[in-house]
Design an enzyme around this catalytic site. Structure first.
Site, PDB file in Angstrom:
ATOM      1  N   ASP A 136       7.507 -15.518  11.512  1.00  0.00           N
ATOM      2  CA  ASP A 136       6.243 -16.089  12.350  1.00  0.00           C
ATOM      3  C   ASP A 136       5.428 -17.045  11.847  1.00  0.00           C
ATOM      4  O   ASP A 136       4.585 -17.683  12.306  1.00  0.00           O
ATOM      5  CB  ASP A 136       5.615 -14.997  13.282  1.00  0.00           C
ATOM      6  CG  ASP A 136       6.273 -14.726  14.596  1.00  0.00           C
ATOM      7  OD1 ASP A 136       7.279 -14.950  15.039  1.00  0.00           O
ATOM      8  OD2 ASP A 136       5.468 -13.691  15.132  1.00  0.00           O
ATOM      9  N   ASP A 197       4.922  -6.800   2.485  1.00  0.00           N
ATOM     10  CA  ASP A 197       4.931  -6.223   1.329  1.00  0.00           C
ATOM     11  C   ASP A 197       5.457  -5.071   0.819  1.00  0.00           C
ATOM     12  O   ASP A 197       5.136  -4.509  -0.113  1.00  0.00           O
ATOM     13  CB  ASP A 197       3.320  -6.091   0.980  1.00  0.00           C
ATOM     14  CG  ASP A 197       2.706  -5.330   1.978  1.00  0.00           C
ATOM     15  OD1 ASP A 197       3.076  -5.036   3.257  1.00  0.00           O
ATOM     16  OD2 ASP A 197       1.779  -4.374   1.595  1.00  0.00           O
ATOM     17  N   ASP A 289       2.490   0.075  16.817  1.00  0.00           N
ATOM     18  CA  ASP A 289       3.130   1.383  16.318  1.00  0.00           C
ATOM     19  C   ASP A 289       2.910   2.365  16.913  1.00  0.00           C
ATOM     20  O   ASP A 289       3.732   3.281  17.225  1.00  0.00           O
ATOM     21  CB  ASP A 289       2.956   1.261  14.692  1.00  0.00           C
ATOM     22  CG  ASP A 289       1.538   0.586  14.207  1.00  0.00           C
ATOM     23  OD1 ASP A 289       0.793   0.924  15.286  1.00  0.00           O
ATOM     24  OD2 ASP A 289       1.481   0.634  13.041  1.00  0.00           O
TER      25      ASP A 289
END
Length: 533
Positions: A136, A197, A289
């Site tokens: 994105d 990450d 989530d």
């Protein structure tokens, strides 16, 4: 007509002190303290003591459960069927389930190579895995770099897809939802998700997929986070202490007792059928989530947590990035609680005990009470009792309960036990933002859907520091000032001075330390400072 003087307008007692502001303030204070301040403060103390007891019982309960789990060896491999996936001569690689690996990213210049490389390095039959990079990025240069990295791995025979969209609607949830719409995803059984990450070890899928393959009631396998930069600065050490408790205790207890816990948004593998049954990804809060995990749980799906499986990742090391992250992590759950509490109550697929756990323990105590009581009680109400000695706080509420809670929290990171005092002061500072964010989420106020991607530095800090070692850099001092922290620091310092001069409880030791912590954060001298280019 006779002239009207200030004396005629003010009460005699106040008129006599009109030239002395301190005496005037003292008079006003004495007039409102008895009928207004004292009763209000007593009510606040009572509410805070009740919340402290709730948090204390929750922490002790989880401590007892985790001890029993360790004593009786309730490892996931014993609670669920697990065995290595065996080769089948007749079926060949088709005996292995098809796995999709999603890597959502946004302008991840410093870490995109690490995450893509780690995903492409996963050990799994090459024709049974698809790597999907959901980019994105709004920076054209970074976009080109990510696309070239994907092409480089594709040239090595890796089945990798580079996917972009023409907007950022829904942020991460929108990207994940869009990624699931591609035709090639229909052949996949499971999806592993890694933030930009995160760097999974090659055997990640071999250790997680068998749980889903042999246990049809399981929807999610969640791995633990391992922090590669926890020693970067004192702030990252403090974060490690908080998150280690979350993974060592909260996730383990949820997995062992209720087969429910909040998905951490990354380093997990989902059964795609469970995602679809739960309604897919939704962007109604900043914790997509957790939203998915709660909805899947209400459909009767179970989760398992693997504390022995660790995935490397990076902690935010700048104070600005950490503040944004904590705002999202505190505001989102509170807002989700507001949206889902009635849905949970009305649900008929899960037991009453599980409903109580989700509503009371998971949401109310951990996501709301824990933040509010830390700030309101220890940073506002308790110091206020110094100015109003008519209101007292029992020792069990002011000393014993907080001490036990703190010790239980610190057990997760034994190597940092000597930093306990710093951790307490730091957590109290951050509770200011968490409490503010919690009320924003509950009330659906202005910044309720604010999403700022947590900045990752990777190896950039080392290179920037090295390149600027012999150069002078300038920064605007105003950029590092934080008014809320400075205001709280001033309040606590004033109360500390008052206690030192007029009090007898020696509470000023804590007040000065906490004020100093707020001042350090307020002036921006916390975390890593990255010079501007």
């Amino acid at each position: 007509m006779e002239s009207v003087t200030t004396t005629s307008l003010l009460p005699e007692s106040l008129a006599g002190t009109r030239d002395d502001f301190a005496e005037q303030f003292g008079f006003i204070w004495s007039q409102i303290k008895g009928p207004l301040i004292v009763p209000l403060l007593k009510i606040l103390v009572a509410i805070c003591l009740i919340m402290s007891l709730m948090l204390f019982v929750e922490r002790v309960y989880m401590g007892i459960v985790i001890v029993l789990v360790k004593m009786f060896g309730r490892k996931p491999e014993r609670r669920y069927k697990w065995e290595p996936i065996k080769d089948d001569v007749e079926l060949g690689n088709s005996a292995y389930p098809m796995v999709l690996v999603q890597i959502p990213m946004y302008n991840e210049k410093e870490v995109y190579q690490l995450s893509i490389g780690a995903a492409c390095g996963l050990s799994w039959p090459s024709d049974r895995i698809i790597i999907q990079v959901l980019d994105d990025s709004t920076d054209p240069t970074i976009k080109d770099m990510v696309e070239m990295e994907c092409q480089r791995w594709a040239s090595k025979g890796i089945n990798i897809k580079y996917e972009i969209r023409d907007n950022r609607n829904g942020y991460k949830a929108g990207a994940l939802k869009e990624g699931m719409k591609h035709s090639y995803v229909k052949q996949c059984d499971y999806v592993a998700i890694f933030d930009a990450d995160f760097q999974p070890e090659p055997d990640f899928l071999w250790r997680t997929i068998p749980f889903l393959l042999y246990n049809p009631q399981l929807a999610l396998v969640q791995a633990r986070w391992k922090f590669v930069n926890s020693d970067e600065c004192l702030m990252t050490r403090m974060q490690e202490m908080s998150l280690d408790y979350h993974f060592t205790v909260e996730q383990e207890v949820g997995s062992s007792t209720y087969a429910f816990f909040g998905f951490n948004g990354t380093a997990g593998v989902w059964r795609i059928a469970a995602i679809n049954e739960a309604g897919g990804w939704k962007d109604r809060t900043t914790v997509e989530d957790m939203d998915l995990a709660v909805r899947a749980s209400l459909k009767g799906w179970k989760f398992v947590y693997l504390g022995s499986l660790k995935v490397k990742n990076e902690l935010p090391s700048t104070f600005k990035a950490y503040r944004y992250q904590q705002h999202r992590w505190s505001c989102g759950p509170a807002n989700l609680f507001r949206k889902m509490v009635m849905e949970i109550i009305r649900n008929k697929k899960v037991t009453l005990w599980k409903k109580v756990h989700v509503i009371y323990s998971f949401f109310f105590v951990r996501k709301i009470v824990a933040h509010v009581v830390t700030f309101v009680f220890y940073c506002v109400v308790l110091p206020a009792t110094v100015l109003v000695p008519e209101v007292t706080v029992p020792k069990w509420g002011a000393i014993y309960i907080p001490s036990i809670i703190t010790i239980l929290n610190a057990i997760g990171t034994p190597r940092s036990i000597h930093l306990l005092v710093f951790w307490i002061l730091f957590e109290n500072v951050m509770s200011l933002h968490r409490t503010k964010a919690t009320f924003i989420g509950l009330l659906e106020a202005g910044r309720v859907n604010e999403w700022v991607v947590t900045e990752k530095l990777g190896d950039a800090l080392k290179s920037k520091t090295a390149s600027k070692a012999t150069k002078r850099f300038r920064f605007r001092f105003g950029e590092r000032l934080h008014v809320l922290e400075l205001g709280m620091g001033a309040y606590l310092f004033f109360v500390g001075c008052y206690d030192l001069i007029f009090g007898s409880s020696h509470f000023f030791f804590f007040l000065f330390l906490q004020a100093f912590a707020f001042f350090i954060a307020g002036f921006g001298y916390i975390g890593t400072f990255v010079p501007n280019s």
